[in-house]
Motif scaffolding. Structure first.
Motif, mmCIF file in Angstrom:
data_model
loop_
_atom_site.group_PDB
_atom_site.id
_atom_site.type_symbol
_atom_site.label_atom_id
_atom_site.label_comp_id
_atom_site.label_asym_id
_atom_site.label_seq_id
_atom_site.Cartn_x
_atom_site.Cartn_y
_atom_site.Cartn_z
ATOM 1 N N LEU A 221 -98.088 2.316 -31.899
ATOM 2 C CA LEU A 221 -98.351 3.509 -31.099
ATOM 3 C C LEU A 221 -98.650 4.738 -31.959
ATOM 4 C CD1 LEU A 221 -95.589 3.075 -28.347
ATOM 5 C CD2 LEU A 221 -98.054 2.808 -28.071
ATOM 6 N N ASP A 222 -98.794 4.555 -33.243
ATOM 7 C CA ASP A 222 -99.039 5.709 -34.103
ATOM 8 C C ASP A 222 -100.416 6.316 -33.824
ATOM 9 O OD1 ASP A 222 -100.061 3.282 -35.308
ATOM 10 O OD2 ASP A 222 -100.620 4.518 -37.012
ATOM 11 N N ARG A 223 -100.507 7.636 -34.105
ATOM 12 C CA ARG A 223 -101.753 8.386 -33.962
ATOM 13 C C ARG A 223 -102.331 8.318 -32.549
ATOM 14 N NH1 ARG A 223 -101.557 6.159 -38.973
ATOM 15 N NH2 ARG A 223 -101.816 7.591 -40.727
ATOM 16 N N ASN A 224 -101.480 8.591 -31.578
ATOM 17 C CA ASN A 224 -101.918 8.719 -30.200
ATOM 18 C C ASN A 224 -101.547 10.113 -29.709
ATOM 19 O OD1 ASN A 224 -103.079 6.125 -28.973
ATOM 20 N ND2 ASN A 224 -101.330 5.352 -30.138
ATOM 21 N N GLY A 225 -101.531 10.321 -28.421
ATOM 22 C CA GLY A 225 -101.176 11.628 -27.868
ATOM 23 C C GLY A 225 -99.955 11.526 -26.989
ATOM 24 N N GLY B 139 -96.786 12.632 -27.226
ATOM 25 C CA GLY B 139 -96.091 13.879 -26.947
ATOM 26 C C GLY B 139 -94.644 13.696 -26.524
ATOM 27 N N ALA B 140 -94.004 14.806 -26.152
ATOM 28 C CA ALA B 140 -92.586 14.785 -25.791
ATOM 29 C C ALA B 140 -92.337 13.994 -24.513
ATOM 30 C CB ALA B 140 -92.076 16.206 -25.634
ATOM 31 N N GLU B 141 -93.222 14.152 -23.543
ATOM 32 C CA GLU B 141 -93.033 13.453 -22.261
ATOM 33 C C GLU B 141 -93.116 11.937 -22.454
ATOM 34 O OE1 GLU B 141 -94.892 13.262 -17.723
ATOM 35 O OE2 GLU B 141 -95.712 14.671 -19.210
ATOM 36 N N GLY B 142 -94.102 11.496 -23.197
ATOM 37 C CA GLY B 142 -94.239 10.068 -23.452
ATOM 38 C C GLY B 142 -93.065 9.521 -24.231
ATOM 39 N N SER C 6 -96.856 14.066 -32.268
ATOM 40 C CA SER C 6 -96.414 15.400 -31.827
ATOM 41 C C SER C 6 -95.357 15.338 -30.731
ATOM 42 C CB SER C 6 -97.622 16.224 -31.345
ATOM 43 O OG SER C 6 -98.540 16.426 -32.387
ATOM 44 N N ILE C 7 -94.340 14.525 -30.962
ATOM 45 C CA ILE C 7 -93.294 14.434 -29.940
ATOM 46 C C ILE C 7 -92.362 15.648 -29.979
ATOM 47 C CG2 ILE C 7 -93.387 11.920 -30.037
ATOM 48 C CD1 ILE C 7 -90.657 11.989 -31.451
ATOM 49 N N GLY C 8 -92.336 16.369 -31.096
ATOM 50 C CA GLY C 8 -91.544 17.578 -31.206
ATOM 51 C C GLY C 8 -90.042 17.345 -31.083
ATOM 52 N N ASP C 9 -89.300 18.448 -30.999
ATOM 53 C CA ASP C 9 -87.843 18.356 -30.904
ATOM 54 C C ASP C 9 -87.384 17.687 -29.618
ATOM 55 O OD1 ASP C 9 -87.318 19.482 -33.365
ATOM 56 O OD2 ASP C 9 -87.180 21.521 -32.590
#
Length: 208
Positions: free
Chosen positions: A1-5, A7-10, A33-36
């Motif tokens: 799943l690397d280099r996808n979009g 994000g935090a919700e996913g 970019s899943i962030g904190d």
């Protein structure tokens, strides 16, 4: 799943799945970019997941808040053997939290913290953890601004560690003083059995 979009919700949805999953051994979420918020969700899952062994969260926009949550998870987790947090935004606070986890964690054998900003304080905290940790074999602190003081702190822990085999301190503004400290630490009888010490791209001269 690397280099996808994702994000935090996913990441939050994946975390819910991890809580009940009983077979997945590895999860790669590099550059998502899943962030904190995403990191905190994954951390909660790690507290109950008993099968995941390898986790990649490189380049994921994780800051101290996320690192603190992951540190708390490592205190409870009993399956994860490798965690990669390369190229995030983890500063001293996050590094201290992860270091605290390393003092009590009994399964993690490798942690990658390259290209963050753990600094001298973070390096000192990690050094303290190395004095107590009995399982970590691979520590990557590349490009973290640890300097001579951070290198000296880690060097001071080596005589008390019996398991560390790979230590990456490249690109850390380490000069002769840091190199001398590392040499002294490694030469102590009973010191960590380092097989690979990476010090490339520092400022070490002839004295070091």
């Amino acid at each position: 799943l690397d280099r996808n979009g994702i994000g935090a919700e996913g990441a939050t949805h994946l975390a819910e799945a991890l809580k009940v999953n009983t077979s997945l051994p590895a999860l790669d979420l590099d550059s998502n970019s899943i962030g904190d918020e995403g990191a905190k969700a994954i951390a909660e899952a790690l507290k109950v997941n008993v099968v995941l062994k390898d986790l990649w969260l490189n380049n994921s926009s994780i800051c101290d808040e996320g690192a603190v949550a992951l540190g708390e998870a490592l205190c409870a987790n009993r399956s994860l053997t490798s965690m990669n947090l390369y190229k995030n935004k983890i500063n001293q606070e996050g590094a201290v939290a992860l270091a605290s986890a390393l003092k009590v964690n009994t399964v993690l054998t490798a942690i990658g913290l390259g290209e963050n900003k753990v600094g001298i304080t973070g390096a000192a905290a990690i050094a303290q953890a190395l004095c107590k940790n009995s399982v970590l074999q691979h520590l990557d602190l590349e490009c973290n601004r640890v300097g001579n003081a951070g290198a000296a702190a880690i060097a001071g822990a080596l005589p008390f560690n019996r398991v560390l085999r790979v230590l990456n301190l490249s690109s850390n503004c380490i000069g002769d003083a840091g190199a001398v400290a590392l040499a002294e630490g490694l030469s102590t009888i009973g010191a960590a059995p380092i097989l690979v010490l990476d010090l490339h791209n520092n400022s070490i001269g002839s004295e070091g």
